[in-house]
Design a protein around this motif. Structure first.
Motif, short mmCIF file in Angstrom:
data_model
loop_
_atom_site.label_atom_id
_atom_site.label_comp_id
_atom_site.label_asym_id
_atom_site.label_seq_id
_atom_site.Cartn_x
_atom_site.Cartn_y
_atom_site.Cartn_z
N GLN A 38 0.73 -1.16 0.02
CA GLN A 38 0.01 0.03 -0.14
C GLN A 38 0.87 1.43 0.11
N LYS A 41 2.00 1.82 -3.54
CA LYS A 41 0.88 2.24 -4.50
C LYS A 41 0.44 3.51 -4.19
N LYS A 64 -1.78 4.61 -12.15
CA LYS A 64 -2.43 3.80 -11.04
C LYS A 64 -4.02 3.61 -11.41
N ASP A 66 -7.30 2.89 -9.96
CA ASP A 66 -8.10 2.65 -8.69
C ASP A 66 -9.27 1.50 -8.87
N ASN A 69 -7.08 -1.51 -8.15
CA ASN A 69 -6.13 -1.15 -7.00
C ASN A 69 -4.86 -1.75 -7.46
N THR A 70 -4.16 -1.45 -8.36
CA THR A 70 -2.77 -1.85 -8.84
C THR A 70 -2.33 -0.64 -9.50
N ARG A 449 -14.42 -2.93 -3.77
CA ARG A 449 -13.46 -2.81 -2.51
C ARG A 449 -12.87 -4.15 -2.24
N GLU A 450 -11.84 -4.18 -2.02
CA GLU A 450 -10.96 -5.63 -1.86
C GLU A 450 -10.93 -5.81 -0.20
N GLN A 473 -7.40 -6.68 4.18
CA GLN A 473 -6.87 -5.35 3.94
C GLN A 473 -7.27 -4.52 5.27
#
Length: 696
Positions: A38, A41, A64, A66, A69-70, A449-450, A473
């Protein structure tokens, strides 16, 4: 784990997929996708670097994403970045040795060079006033040498790599091969101009040669002579040498590259764990009608998030013109044009089975405005439609197509196969929860959302895979639950959403059904900030409690094969003072007093001590004389006793012992433990019952 470093040299860890490229005289570069880490990133920025396979790279671009999330990034080896960002503010003219150019370029850069190439001095005009990398590439090209970078040392060599005896053969150790051509610079004729007959007279006759390729006559009727740019170099004084240069330029004007996907190049004698740019190998592929020696000019390797190399693609070049010509007449070209059938060995057994089934089917074909429709003659409900939108398979006469292939993808109720492989898989519930499996990592997601993932782990120091981890997470729960008879689940183990890397937390519910054993060096810690309690009655009450300033015990307290001690600090270290043991349960008190003129004194029992002992039972008073007199207890009352002496005003000391209330009748209480019970207590009686004393 990959180590990233920011501008202030703070280090961060991340897990990435990496594609690494090495080329002859080309930049070593990386492109990758960051999945975990995190800090990286969120904060990656200009000036960040990373270390990969013991080499430093500079991040030049990053994007990025979003939604996933990578972060995708690209990076170049530090040498190329630093040299391209460092200017050379001089301008040179005239002839200089190669070493002079290199000394000037490397001065003050932190890099050094090692030159093993023998190159004559050469002339440059207006050389300089540019970045050092461009100038370095310019002299490398003119000197006709190659280079490689290892750490802070640049090795300049006549040619990289080795001429190896390694043979790579299709169906033996070669997975796939692909040949690409580029005829934008194609030529069939070339000229060369060398030294003047009079060196200082440019009007004098000049050494001149010409070359026609074997394809000159073939292309001449339509295009005439297809001419290459002349070779003009006064350094050539021998015609054969100049002709060789012209011939090489013409024969290599049709650029061809051979791309190999190697199953295991090392297993057939290649002496390196990774393919090295510059090496010569022999490639044989009967399917492409190709068999000759080629040079590795670029190596591209893919690494997963565990640091494991998953694919190595080797690009070879410098093919001779004869090889190029015969390649255009390969089996592959004949297959593409329909002049030859696909060889049987190109088909897997599964494809052959499917082919046989299709050919044996009894089907009626209809050509309609909707496309080609195939209907099973024995069952009209079985319909296949084929048109520009795709292929559809129906089992209800064409009303619905539950299996279909279109530009949007493949739709199927069921897919059968021993192995289904791909980049990513996803399952999604009606409530929005989804499981995705990408790059060996299983993720739990809802509405982008992960919440957590299951992934492999690697040693952060060596990069070697060493296991797997389940991650939750930040801000999400992770629990292992037990499902009850009502269908509801209760957690057995839980990491709460309040847990952070700096304040890790977990709950452990239920009953422990195995011994609690620790092999931690130095001992085992069980601690709490306020109070630690131990219960042996199902948690209803605590039998043992530890606080910051005291230890409390409820119920009987037994010490086996040892003593109850107080640790006391003395002038010679800390010493143990054992507790006084009695056969019965007594409470005592000690004091001093003095008889009066009447040779008696009343000593009242402390009310708090009186609460502890039962004076209805006989209690004992022991006297110690502090005067030249004789003392005795003349009366024992319920809450007092009287001491008499044979002389007035006589001092003495006394000690009271009375039976503890509630335990008046206890004497040498039987613990109910047997010798076998003691044998189960490790270390208590290893050599027998040494704590038992015989009266015989």
């Amino acid at each position: 784990m990959i180590t990233f470093t920011d501008v202030e040299n703070n280090e961060y860890q991340a897990q990435c997929e990496i594609e690494k490229t090495d080329a002859v005289n080309g930049e070593k570069s990386l492109s990758g996708t960051i999945y975990f880490g995190q800090d990286v990133k969120a904060n990656i920025a200009k000036g960040w670097t990373l270390s990969f396979l013991n080499e430093e790279y500079v991040v030049v671009t990053y994007t990025k994403n979003d939604k996933e999330n990578t972060v995708a990034f690209s990076a170049v080896q530090a040498f190329f970045y630093k040299m391209s960002k460092t200017g050379f503010y001089e301008k040179w003219n005239g002839s200089h040795p190669l070493a002079s150019y290199l000394d000037a370029l490397f001065a003050g850069t932190g890099y050094t060079y090692d030159n093993t190439a023998s190159v004559a001095a050469f002339e440059k005009q207006d050389w300089g006033m540019s970045d050092r990398l461009s100038l370095f590439n310019d002299i490398i090209d003119q000197a006709n040498v190659e280079f490689s970078v290892e750490g802070t040392v640049v090795h300049v060599v006549p040619a990289m790599g080795s001429d190896l005896s390694t043979i790579v053969r299709k169906k033996f150790n070669l997975d796939t091969a692909e040949i690409q051509t580029d005829n934008t610079s194609f030529a069939t004729y070339g000229r060369g101009y060398g030294a003047y007959s009079k060196p200082n007279d440019t009007t004098s006759k000049r050494l001149e040669v010409e070359y026609k390729s074997p394809l000159y006559d073939y292309y001449y009727p339509k295009f005439g002579a297809i001419e290459a740019i002349p070779v003009a170099d006064e350094r050539y004084t021998i015609a054969d040498n100049l002709l060789t240069a012209v011939k090489e330029k013409v024969d290599k004007s049709w650029a061809i590259s051979l791309t190999l996907n190697l199953v295991d190049l090392q297993s057939v004698g290649y002496k390196y764990a990774m393919a090295k740019p510059g090496d010569y190998i022999t490639v044989i592929d009967e399917n492409l009608n190709f068999s000759d020696k080629v040079r590795i000019i670029k190596v591209t390797s893919d690494y997963d998030i565990r640091g494991t190399r998953t694919k190595t693609e080797v690009e070879c070049g410098s093919l001779s013109f004869a090889e190029q010509q015969k390649t255009t007449q390969t089996t592959l070209s004949n297959v593409a044009s329909g002049k030859a059938q696909i060889p049987n060995e190109w088909l897997t057994s599964q494809v052959q089975i499917a082919t046989d089934n299709l050919l044996s089917a009894r089907t009626e074909l209809k050509f309609t405005d909707q496309g080609i429709i195939a209907i099973d003659k024995l069952d009209a409900n079985k319909v296949v439609i084929f048109n520009s939108a795709g292929v559809g398979i129906s089992t209800d006469g064409g009303k619905t197509f539950k299996s279909a292939i279109t530009a949007d993808g493949i739709v199927a109720e069921r897919i059968f196969g021993n192995l289904i492989s791909g980049v990513g898989f996803k399952t999604e519930s009606k409530s929005g929860y989804a499981l995705t499996l990408t790059s060996g990592t299983l993720r739990v997601i809802k509405n982008d959302r992960e919440f957590g993932s299951l992934t492999a782990t690697v040693n952060s120091n060596t990069g070697i895979p060493n296991g797997f981890a389940i991650w939750n997470q930040l801000g999400s729960n992770f629990s292992i639950d037990q499902v009850g008879t009502n269908g509801m689940s209760l957690p057995i183990f839980k990491i709460p959403e309040t847990s952070t890397p700096d304040n890790r937390q977990y709950y452990l519910y239920g009953s422990l059904m195995s011994p609690l054993i620790s092999k931690q060096p130095g001992g085992m810690w069980i601690y709490n900030d306020e109070k630690l309690s131990v219960s042996a009655d199902g948690g209803q009450n605590a039998q043992f409690s530890v606080k910051q300033d005291k230890v409390q015990v409820w119920g009987d307290f037994y010490v086996y094969n040892g003593s109850k001690n107080a640790a006391q600090v003395t002038r010679d270290g800390v010493r143990a003072t054992p507790a006084y043991e009695l056969a019965e349960n007594y409470v005592g008190d000690i004091g001093e007093s003095k008889t009066g003129e009447d040779k008696t004194v009343r000593v009242d029992i402390d009310p708090l001590v009186f609460d502890l002992i039962n004076t209805d039972k006989p209690y004992q008073v022991f006297l110690t004389a502090y005067s030249d007199a004789r003392f005795w207890v003349s009366e024992r009352g319920k809450d007092y006793f009287i001491v008499s002496s044979d002389s007035p005003d006589s001092a003495f000391g006394w000690e009271l012992k009375g039976k503890r209330r509630g335990f008046e009748d206890q004497r040498l209480v039987d613990t109910k433990d047997t010798y076998k019970d003691l044998e189960k207590m490790e270390g208590l009686i290893p050599n027998g019952n040494q704590n038992i004393q015989s009266n015989s």
